[in-house]
Design a protein around this motif. Structure first.
Motif, mmCIF file in Angstrom:
data_model
loop_
_atom_site.group_PDB
_atom_site.id
_atom_site.type_symbol
_atom_site.label_atom_id
_atom_site.label_comp_id
_atom_site.label_asym_id
_atom_site.label_seq_id
_atom_site.Cartn_x
_atom_site.Cartn_y
_atom_site.Cartn_z
ATOM 1 N N GLU A 175 0.904 -1.181 -0.009
ATOM 2 C CA GLU A 175 0.071 0.046 -0.055
ATOM 3 C C GLU A 175 0.744 1.234 -0.022
ATOM 4 O OE1 GLU A 175 -2.740 0.257 3.372
ATOM 5 O OE2 GLU A 175 -3.171 2.267 2.873
ATOM 6 N N GLU A 211 -4.579 3.421 -2.459
ATOM 7 C CA GLU A 211 -5.456 4.254 -1.509
ATOM 8 C C GLU A 211 -5.810 5.447 -2.081
ATOM 9 O OE1 GLU A 211 -5.560 4.270 2.905
ATOM 10 O OE2 GLU A 211 -5.644 6.262 2.934
ATOM 11 N N HIS A 214 -3.624 8.326 -0.897
ATOM 12 C CA HIS A 214 -2.288 8.166 -1.044
ATOM 13 C C HIS A 214 -1.932 8.714 -2.415
ATOM 14 C CE1 HIS A 214 -2.098 5.212 2.481
ATOM 15 N NE2 HIS A 214 -2.741 6.485 2.794
ATOM 16 N N HIS A 239 -8.438 0.938 -0.885
ATOM 17 C CA HIS A 239 -8.654 1.694 0.173
ATOM 18 C C HIS A 239 -9.243 3.023 -0.320
ATOM 19 C CE1 HIS A 239 -6.086 -0.155 3.424
ATOM 20 N NE2 HIS A 239 -7.005 -0.885 2.967
ATOM 21 N N ASP A 284 -11.159 3.101 3.781
ATOM 22 C CA ASP A 284 -10.318 3.305 4.816
ATOM 23 C C ASP A 284 -10.566 4.919 4.996
ATOM 24 O OD1 ASP A 284 -8.393 3.597 6.733
ATOM 25 O OD2 ASP A 284 -6.588 3.088 5.178
HETATM 26 MG MG MG Z 1 -5.223 2.753 3.817
#
Ligand code: MG
Ligand code: GLO
Length: 345
Positions: A175, A211, A214, A239, A284
Motif C-alpha cells: 500500500e 488508497e 495516497h 482503500h 479507509d
Molecule cells: Mg489505507
C-alpha cells in the motif's frame, strides 16, 4: 461491461475516536466486539485486520498463544458470517520501529519487523485470507543522509523474500503512500510497488493496494493508478476515501472532496472488472473529529452509498455519445456532459 455486485469492508481503526496530534479523543473508545457488531449491522461483508487487531498485545505473546487467539477469532468471524479481508503487520507503533521496520539501520529491529510479519502471515492463514497488506509507514527517512536508499530497497526485497518463502500461498499487497509519517517514503506510488515486485523471488505474489488519498498526496489521479495496477492484474485490494490536496492524510468519506475524481475511480473499477476475482472494496475513512457519537458510523455508510450511486452513474453514462464527442475532439462538450451527468441534469 460485466455487471456485478461489490463486496465491502472496513477495519476496526475506521471507527476512530477523533484523537489528532493536537487533541485527545472526542468519542468514547469501544471494544472490538462492538465494532464487529456495527460492521454486521451496517451489512458489510468483511473486516480488515492489523495483526494486533486480531491478537491484541501481540508482542507479549508466544507463537502458540498467537495461533490460539487467531483460531478463536476465526470461530467468531465464521459464527457471524464475516470474512477477514486481509491482515497487515502494524510496524509503526513498537519502539523497534522508530527508525523504520524492514529498513531500520539497526539489524535487531529489522529482525523484529520480519518476525512480526511472519506471525502476521500465520494469522492471515488462520483467518482464511491469503492477503498480507504492507503499508510501509516508516520505510523512508526524515533526513536523507540518515539512510542509504539503495540498501533500504535491498532490505525491503530481503524482507519480502522471507515472507514469500514462509508461505507458498501468501500474496503481498503493498500500500504505497508518498509521505506521512515520513518526509519521503521509499515506495511512494503504485509504479514503485510493482517495480520492486520484479526484484523478489516470486513477482507474481507481490501486488498492490491503492488508497485514493495516497495517490492524491503523490499528485496522481487514483483512477489512472487503478487502470495501471489492473493492467498488470495486480490490484488485490483498495482503500477508497478522499483527500483535499496536499495536506495531512485526511481519509475523508469517498467522494466528499471531489465527486468527479471518485466517479472516475468507479469507472476504472468497472471497466477492469474489479471484484470479479473476489477483491473487496474497502473504505479507509475516518469520521471528522467533530462527529458526535450518535453519528459515528455515518462516514462508512455514506461512503458505500456514494460508491453505489457512482456505480449507477458509471453504468448509465452515455458511452456512445461520449465516443462521438471524442471522435470529434469535442472535449469541451465531453467535459460538460460529465458535469451534467453527475448533477443529474
Ligand atoms: Mg489505507
Ligand atoms: C494510513 C494507511 C493505513 C493502512 C492500514 C492498513 O495512511 O492508509 O490506514 O491502510 O494501516 O495497513
Amino acid at each position: 461491461m460485466a455487471k456485478h455486485t461489490y463486496k465491502f469492508c472496513f477495519g476496526p481503526w475506521n471507527i476512530s475516536e477523533g484523537q489528532d496530534p493536537y487533541g485527545p479523543p472526542v468519542r468514547p473508545p469501544q471494544t472490538f466486539d462492538w465494532k464487529l457488531a456495527q460492521l454486521k449491522k451496517l451489512g458489510f461483508d468483511a473486516m480488515m485486520f492489523h495483526d494486533d487487531d486480531a491478537v491484541p498485545d501481540i508482542d507479549s505473546k508466544s507463537e502458540t498463544q498467537i495461533r490460539k487467539e487467531a483460531k478463536d477469532l476465526r470461530k467468531r468471524l465464521d459464527g457471524e458470517g464475516i470474512a477477514a479481508e486481509m491482515v497487515a503487520p502494524r510496524l509503526w507503533f513498537a519502539p523497534q520501529t522508530v527508525d523504520g521496520a524492514y529498513t531500520s539501520n539497526d539489524p535487531k529491529c529489522r529482525r523484529y519487523a520480519i518476525d512480526r510479519s511472519l506471525r502476521s502471515i500465520d494469522i492471515a492463514n488462520i483467518l482464511g485470507t491469503d492477503i498480507l497488506v504492507l503499508w510501509l509507514a516508516r520505510e523512508g527517512s526524515y533526513i536523507r543522509e540518515s539512510k542509504n536508499a539503495r540498501h533500504c530497497l535491498e532490505r525491503l526485497v530481503e524482507a519480502f523474500d522471507k515472507m514469500l518463502a514462509h508461505d507458498k500461498k501468501i500474496r503481498l499487497a503493498i500500500e504505497p503512500k508518498p509521505n506521512e509519517p515520513m518526509d519521503h517514503a521509499y515506495l511512494p506510488t503504485i509504479g514503485h510497488a510493482l517495480a520492486i515486485a520484479q526484484l523478489t523471488r516470486d513477482s507474481t505474489r507481490v501486488g498492490c493496494l491503492i488508497e485514493s488519498a495516497h495517490a492524491i498526496l503523490a499528485g496522481l489521479d487514483p483512477a489512472d493508478e487503478i487502470d495501471f495496477a489492473m493492467a498488470f492484474g495486480k490490484l488485490w485490494s483498495l482503500h477508497l476515501n478522499d483527500q483535499n490536496g496536499l495536506k495531512f492524510d485526511q481519509d475523508k468519506p469517498f467522494g466528499s472532496n471531489n465527486l468527479r475524481v471518485a466517479f472516475n475511480q468507479v469507472r476504472a473499477l468497472e471497466r477492469n472488472g474489479y471484484g470479479q476475482s473476489g477483491e473487496y472494496v474497502c473504505f479507509d475513512v475516518h469520521p471528522f473529529r467533530t462527529t458526535k457519537t450518535a453519528h459515528w458510523l455515518k462516514h462508512l455508510d455514506n461512503s458505500r452509498r456514494t460508491f453505489l450511486s457512482l456505480v449507477e452513474k458509471a453504468r448509465t453514462f452515455d458511452e456512445q455519445k461520449a465516443q462521438q464527442l471524442i471522435a470529434d475532439r469535442n472535449y469541451q462538450d465531453l467535459d460538460q456532459m460529465v458535469i451534467e451527468h453527475l448533477m443529474g441534469t
